[in-house]
Design a protein around this motif. Structure first.
Motif, PDB file in Angstrom:
ATOM      1  N   SER A 148      30.638  -3.687  -8.603  1.00 46.57           N
ATOM      2  CA  SER A 148      30.628  -3.470  -7.151  1.00 46.57           C
ATOM      3  C   SER A 148      29.766  -2.292  -6.727  1.00 46.57           C
ATOM      4  O   SER A 148      29.288  -2.253  -5.598  1.00 46.57           O
ATOM      5  N   GLU A 149      29.643  -1.283  -7.616  1.00 50.26           N
ATOM      6  CA  GLU A 149      28.947  -0.036  -7.255  1.00 50.26           C
ATOM      7  C   GLU A 149      29.609   0.641  -6.035  1.00 50.26           C
ATOM      8  O   GLU A 149      28.959   1.352  -5.278  1.00 50.26           O
ATOM      9  N   TRP A 150      30.897   0.391  -5.867  1.00 53.74           N
ATOM     10  CA  TRP A 150      31.654   1.042  -4.777  1.00 53.74           C
ATOM     11  C   TRP A 150      31.457   2.555  -4.853  1.00 53.74           C
ATOM     12  O   TRP A 150      31.498   3.144  -5.936  1.00 53.74           O
ATOM     13  N   GLN A 151      31.278   3.152  -3.710  1.00 53.32           N
ATOM     14  CA  GLN A 151      31.017   4.588  -3.658  1.00 53.32           C
ATOM     15  C   GLN A 151      32.041   5.256  -2.759  1.00 53.32           C
ATOM     16  O   GLN A 151      32.321   4.778  -1.645  1.00 53.32           O
ATOM     17  N   GLY A 152      32.593   6.346  -3.255  1.00 52.41           N
ATOM     18  CA  GLY A 152      33.519   7.095  -2.418  1.00 52.41           C
ATOM     19  C   GLY A 152      34.591   7.782  -3.226  1.00 52.41           C
ATOM     20  O   GLY A 152      34.492   7.941  -4.443  1.00 52.41           O
ATOM     21  N   GLU A 153      35.631   8.176  -2.521  1.00 56.92           N
ATOM     22  CA  GLU A 153      36.771   8.853  -3.126  1.00 56.92           C
ATOM     23  C   GLU A 153      38.036   8.169  -2.641  1.00 56.92           C
ATOM     24  O   GLU A 153      38.176   7.862  -1.457  1.00 56.92           O
ATOM     25  N   ILE A 154      38.934   7.888  -3.559  1.00 58.12           N
ATOM     26  CA  ILE A 154      40.220   7.309  -3.210  1.00 58.12           C
ATOM     27  C   ILE A 154      41.289   8.024  -4.022  1.00 58.12           C
ATOM     28  O   ILE A 154      41.138   8.212  -5.225  1.00 58.12           O
ATOM     29  N   PHE A 155      42.306   8.498  -3.344  1.00 59.18           N
ATOM     30  CA  PHE A 155      43.380   9.273  -3.950  1.00 59.18           C
ATOM     31  C   PHE A 155      42.820  10.479  -4.715  1.00 59.18           C
ATOM     32  O   PHE A 155      43.229  10.794  -5.832  1.00 59.18           O
ATOM     33  N   GLU A 156      41.812  11.091  -4.104  1.00 61.32           N
ATOM     34  CA  GLU A 156      41.193  12.336  -4.578  1.00 61.32           C
ATOM     35  C   GLU A 156      40.441  12.175  -5.900  1.00 61.32           C
ATOM     36  O   GLU A 156      40.179  13.152  -6.596  1.00 61.32           O
TER      37      GLU A 156
END
Length: 366
Positions: A148-156
């Motif tokens: 997916s190459e998802w980018q970001g922050e989830i649950f720190e």
């Protein structure tokens, strides 16, 4: 209530007792080198050491439990032909949880909660995690294929923590966590636990119920699993849905938490998957899911929807091409061989020895 597995003597199941015992002895002799406490003498968590984890995202935010010793179970034709160690002890199971997420995705498709695997996730999952121009292109298929190459922050935890990550024997994680330029969604495979956590969160938003509750009600209770397994999230992974505070669960134990479960319950799940979602006359997971689940990803020939395949350049020629597995660090394995109607569960075997066990098991088939 837990129901008993039928048992069958190895010879009656068409297995050589001597060769089967040799496979079991091999597994016991090749115990995982991980400390049973899950902590090294200096207090380091095994995951941080295993994956050369450093930097700002190393904090353990979920429960961690001491592990048991080597254990395993082998089913032939749905009957137990071998068992060793404590097969009922609920232990951490790490990335095998990803394959359970795959089964839940199959339920979501069957329920119409995911109308099209090639539809952008952000079309039905609101909020910031799939809203950026880059993430808005990501489909459910991309998340399931880990490209997916998802980018970001989830649950720190940032996706960057698993940039340049390698897995398997000989993995070089010297560059793990070093930021790299992202590719187009669907074009590049990377084993990334933060992105799997984003998938789990997205499934939670579609079911609007705790995923462990869905798993228990729709799969584990109907197959007669024990009540001793549990799926733990992070201390900071609670979200609000319809006025309820619900914990999102991870696809492994990278930062603690994940699926705590015994080998016997894994064997039940493995048999359900081997039977393409059917159990005692009930179709628990849509049968049409399995052809897609086991189709090689375009970006990694030995990977399907969060299951490992014996396909492509990495295939082991000593094992059937139709064989596939769920694998977790430590090492923990659910290995399924449709050709020989075998399901094997391995707990705490050295990662370099799991294929050696499977080779010996296949050699035991008369």
């Amino acid at each position: 209530m837990t129901s008993a597995f039928p048992t069958l003597a190895p010879a009656a199941a068409g297995l050589s007792p001597t060769r089967l015992q040799a496979a079991i002895d091999f597994a016991i002799a090749h115990e995982s080198p991980w400390p049973r406490s899950m902590l090294y003498p200096d207090g380091s968590y095994v995951g941080n050491v295993e994956w050369n984890e450093s930097g700002p995202w190393t904090q353990i935010v979920g429960p961690v439990a001491e592990r048991g010793g080597p254990a395993g179970i082998v089913l032939k034709g749905g009957a137990v032909v071998a068992e060793w160690g404590d097969t009922e002890r609920p232990d951490m199971t790490f990335s095998i949880a990803k394959s359970y997420l795959s089964a839940l995705a199959g339920l979501a498709v069957g329920d119409g909660l995911i109308a099209d695997l090639d539809e952008p996730v952000g079309k039905t999952v609101d909020g910031p995690h799939f809203a950026s121009p880059h993430n808005a292109k990501i489909t459910w298929r991309h998340l399931l294929h880990q490209n997916s190459e998802w980018q970001g922050e989830i649950f720190e935890k940032s996706d960057q923590v698993d940039h340049n990550r390698q897995i398997g024997p000989g993995a070089d994680n010297s560059r793990k966590g070093q930021r790299r330029e992202l590719r187009e969604p669907g074009s590049f495979y990377e084993y990334n636990d933060v992105r799997v956590n984003a998938l789990s969160y997205a499934l939670l938003r579609r079911f609007r119920r705790p995923l462990p509750d869905v798993l228990r009600e729709r799969i584990m209770d109907p197959i007669g699993a024990s009540d001793g397994w549990r799926w733990e999230g992070y201390e900071n992974s609670f979200v609000e849905i319809d006025g309820r505070r619900i914990q999102s669960v991870p696809g492994g134990g990278h930062w603690g938490g994940g699926l705590f479960i015994g080998a016997k319950d894994h064997a039940r799940f493995g048999l359900l998957i081997a039977r393409e979602g059917a159990w005692e006359g009930r179709q628990l997971i849509p049968q049409g899911w399995f052809g897609q689940m086991l189709t090689p990803s375009p970006t990694l020939a030995n990977y399907g929807f969060l299951w490992w395949l014996n396909r492509g350049p990495a295939a082991n020629p000593k094992l059937p091409a139709s064989a596939f597995s769920a694998m977790g660090a430590g090492s923990n394995v659910i290995w399924i061989d449709p050709e020989h109607d075998l399901v094997a569960v391995l707990r705490w075997i050295d990662k370099s020895a799991s294929e050696g066990f499977c080779e010996r098991l296949v050699a035991a088939v008369a």
